[in-house]
Design an enzyme around this catalytic site. Structure first.
Site, PDB file in Angstrom:
ATOM      1  N   CYS A 100     -18.402 -15.928  23.880  1.00 51.79           N
ATOM      2  CA  CYS A 100     -19.093 -16.037  25.170  1.00 51.79           C
ATOM      3  C   CYS A 100     -18.941 -14.735  25.962  1.00 51.79           C
ATOM      4  O   CYS A 100     -19.548 -13.732  25.605  1.00 51.79           O
ATOM      5  CB  CYS A 100     -18.584 -17.247  25.947  1.00 51.79           C
ATOM      6  SG  CYS A 100     -19.666 -17.720  27.316  1.00 51.79           S
ATOM      7  N   HIS A 136     -19.410 -21.328  21.974  1.00 53.70           N
ATOM      8  CA  HIS A 136     -17.972 -21.627  21.925  1.00 53.70           C
ATOM      9  C   HIS A 136     -17.646 -22.389  20.639  1.00 53.70           C
ATOM     10  O   HIS A 136     -17.683 -23.624  20.627  1.00 53.70           O
ATOM     11  CB  HIS A 136     -17.560 -22.461  23.139  1.00 53.70           C
ATOM     12  CG  HIS A 136     -17.536 -21.709  24.420  1.00 53.70           C
ATOM     13  ND1 HIS A 136     -16.390 -21.139  24.929  1.00 53.70           N
ATOM     14  CD2 HIS A 136     -18.536 -21.420  25.302  1.00 53.70           C
ATOM     15  CE1 HIS A 136     -16.679 -20.533  26.072  1.00 53.70           C
ATOM     16  NE2 HIS A 136     -17.971 -20.689  26.323  1.00 53.70           N
ATOM     17  N   GLU A 160     -14.872 -23.047  19.351  1.00 55.68           N
ATOM     18  CA  GLU A 160     -13.656 -23.867  19.461  1.00 55.68           C
ATOM     19  C   GLU A 160     -13.961 -25.317  19.817  1.00 55.68           C
ATOM     20  O   GLU A 160     -13.188 -26.222  19.483  1.00 55.68           O
ATOM     21  CB  GLU A 160     -12.687 -23.265  20.485  1.00 55.68           C
ATOM     22  CG  GLU A 160     -13.127 -23.302  21.929  1.00 55.68           C
ATOM     23  CD  GLU A 160     -13.929 -22.097  22.384  1.00 55.68           C
ATOM     24  OE1 GLU A 160     -13.920 -21.798  23.589  1.00 55.68           O
ATOM     25  OE2 GLU A 160     -14.576 -21.459  21.525  1.00 55.68           O
TER      26      GLU A 160
END
Length: 535
Positions: free
Chosen positions: A385, A509, A511
């Site tokens: 990001c 993202h 994650e």
């Protein structure tokens, strides 16, 4: 339909989310379809604008809702995809009710806490109970037979009282035989080793004021409660002694389900709710054990950020790195590097680096310096990001000689703003947040190979800015390849550098899509490249 309702009455932040997630994972391992629901009493509309120091990271769901970080635990522990319907922030609930009143939905009636707010809480919980749960790995969605409800904060607070009252009425509506109430509370332990239970007793007493009584008490602390402590809690809190359980601090939160299982929580829930095991599937629990296990080899991954690690600001990223490490068979040691106060030595002791997402100008010079060091010294790097955007800025400055390359987020005007506000498909500037799951089209290269050669992936975004494609074309002549685009190919989402062991930036993202049984391929690629460098 059965409901497990988790709350606490002493202090917040002691692990209600982990206990809720663990209960869900254990019931799922016994063949049940489980979903989650959380009530957050705070008056914010959602978690999107809350400071990480106040509330930990903002977790993004696929449908675009910005939620409490506990939703990350729910999804990771149970391998499911949740939506904004699984969440009640107090501010959004009040907003929705007032909006309905303004639209005339209540036909001129006087709005009151009871019945209007309380009945709406009950309606939303029951709506989630009727909604099929989607598995993260795909497959047919299934209607749940157990809902795990977590009440945030502590029982007895002003903010929580409305929702505790709603849970009391909820028990009346669905029947006591269908509800199990679980307390997660902290045992104070003196230096002498004496365990003090007065806080737990007062929390249970506050709960009884609403006509409710806990069925299970889980005692958090450094050690498990001893027999005398269990007996005292049982007598004072009107809970069977065998249902007073301990959950001490463990090396990994992913060991919590097995610890609770060993101490009989599933059998206790079966007795209280009249549940029968529908089968046994321990695959996810075995993976939890693998994630919590220590390995012989290790790798040091630096996270360069401006938020202090003790405030859970990067929880999903840390979990994702641990999952990938367990998959490869190495321990991932996190090296926290403050982007405002750093030295070159901090970068040099890392085998790999992550530049995470974030907002605001504070600390960006340190992040850019970390990116330059990683690029010039062959250190594996993943920019996420804002980290992706700063990587582009660093390369434009130091490869293309654009010394004034910058982002519109930090500098509203300039000749070389290589990162700008998002524009729509017609080129109209749109300053709204792009948040939630979106498709990413992949081109041939390392990233596509890591994803297994698929043409399109779906990833979760949360950003207002994008790389200006026309400003960065010069990087193509220096080994930088743009290999991921938004649907239609108009917005750059991914870059990689050919001559580097692993230098990758992504606008999304990854994650948020990492799971214990499905580590994210990009993060696994980073950990693998870092491990190779460490040898």
């Amino acid at each position: 339909m059965k409901y497990v309702i988790v709350s606490g009455g002493v202090i917040s932040g002691v692990g209600k989310g982990i206990v809720s997630s663990s209960i869900g994972a254990l019931l799922k391992s016994r063949g049940h379809v489980v979903t989650h629901f959380k009530i957050d009493p705070y008056l914010n509309y959602n978690a999107g604008r809350m400071h990480p120091y106040e509330h930990g990271e903002v977790y993004v769901l696929d449908d675009g809702h910005e939620c409490d970080m506990d939703f990350g635990n729910y999804e990771r522990f149970n391998g499911i995809k949740l939506s904004g319907a699984n969440s009640i922030p107090g501010g959004r609930l009040l907003h929705d009710i007032v909006k309905c009143e303004r639209e005339g939905s209540f036909l001129g009636k006087t709005l009151q806490i009871n019945p209007h707010i309380i009945d709406e809480v009950i309606r939303r919980i029951r709506a989630v109970a009727d909604t099929p749960v989607e598995s993260f790995g795909g497959g047919q969605a299934a209607v749940p037979d157990v809902v795990v409800v977590e009440l945030g904060g502590t029982v007895g607070e002003y903010e929580s009282s409305i929702y505790t009252e709603a849970l009391a009425k909820f028990q009346y509506v669905v029947g006591k035989a269908n509800c199990a109430f679980v307390s997660v509370d902290y045992i104070v332990e003196l230096e002498t080793g004496e365990q003090k239970t007065k806080g737990i007793q007062m929390g249970c007493r506050n709960f009884r004021r609403f006509g409710l009584n806990y069925d299970i008490v889980i005692c958090r602390g450094r050690r498990e409660p001893n027999m005398e402590t269990r007996r005292k809690i049982s007598t004072s809190c009107w809970v069977k002694e065998e249902n007073v359980l301990g959950l001490p601090n463990l090396e990994s939160v992913y060991l919590a389900p097995m610890f609770l299982e060993k101490h009989g929580i599933v059998e206790a829930l079966n007795r209280i709710l009249g549940l029968d095991d529908k089968g046994m599937d321990r695959r996810m629990l075995d993976i939890f054990s693998m994630v919590g296990r220590r390995h012989r080899d290790g790798v040091r991954i630096g996270i360069v950020g401006k938020y202090a690690p003790e405030f859970d600001s990067y929880t999903s990223l840390v979990n994702a790195l641990k999952f990938s490490g367990a998959h490869i068979g190495v321990n991932v040691e996190i090296v926290w590097i403050n982007s405002e106060s750093y030295s070159v030595c901090d970068f040099e002791r890392c085998d790999g680096v992550v530049i995470p997402g974030g907002f605001g100008a504070r600390g960006i010079s340190g992040k850019i310096e970390a990116i330059r060091h990683a690029r010039e010294n062959g250190v594996p790097l993943l920019g996420i990001c804002l980290g992706y955007q700063l990587s582009v800025i660093e390369m434009c400055r130091n490869i293309l000689g654009m010394s004034d390359a910058f982002s519109e987020e930090f500098q509203p005007s300039g000749k070389n703003l290589v990162v700008r506000f998002i524009s729509d498909e017609n080129g109209v500037v749109d300053k709204r947040l792009r948040v939630g799951g979106y498709g990413v089209e992949l081109r041939d290269g390392l990233v596509k190979k890591l994803y297994g050669g698929v043409e399109t992936v779906r990833e979760r975004h949360r950003h207002r800015f994008e790389v200006a494609q026309e400003k960065v074309r010069g990087l193509l002549q220096h080994g930088v390849r743009f290999v991921g685009f938004s649907s239609g190919g108009k917005k750059i989402n991914v870059f990689e550098v050919e001559s580097h062991p692993f230098f990758v930036g992504v606008q999304f993202h990854p994650e948020f899509n990492a799971r214990p049984d499905r580590p994210h391929p990009l993060i696994t690629g980073l950990v693998s490249a870092s491990y190779e460098r460490s040898k």
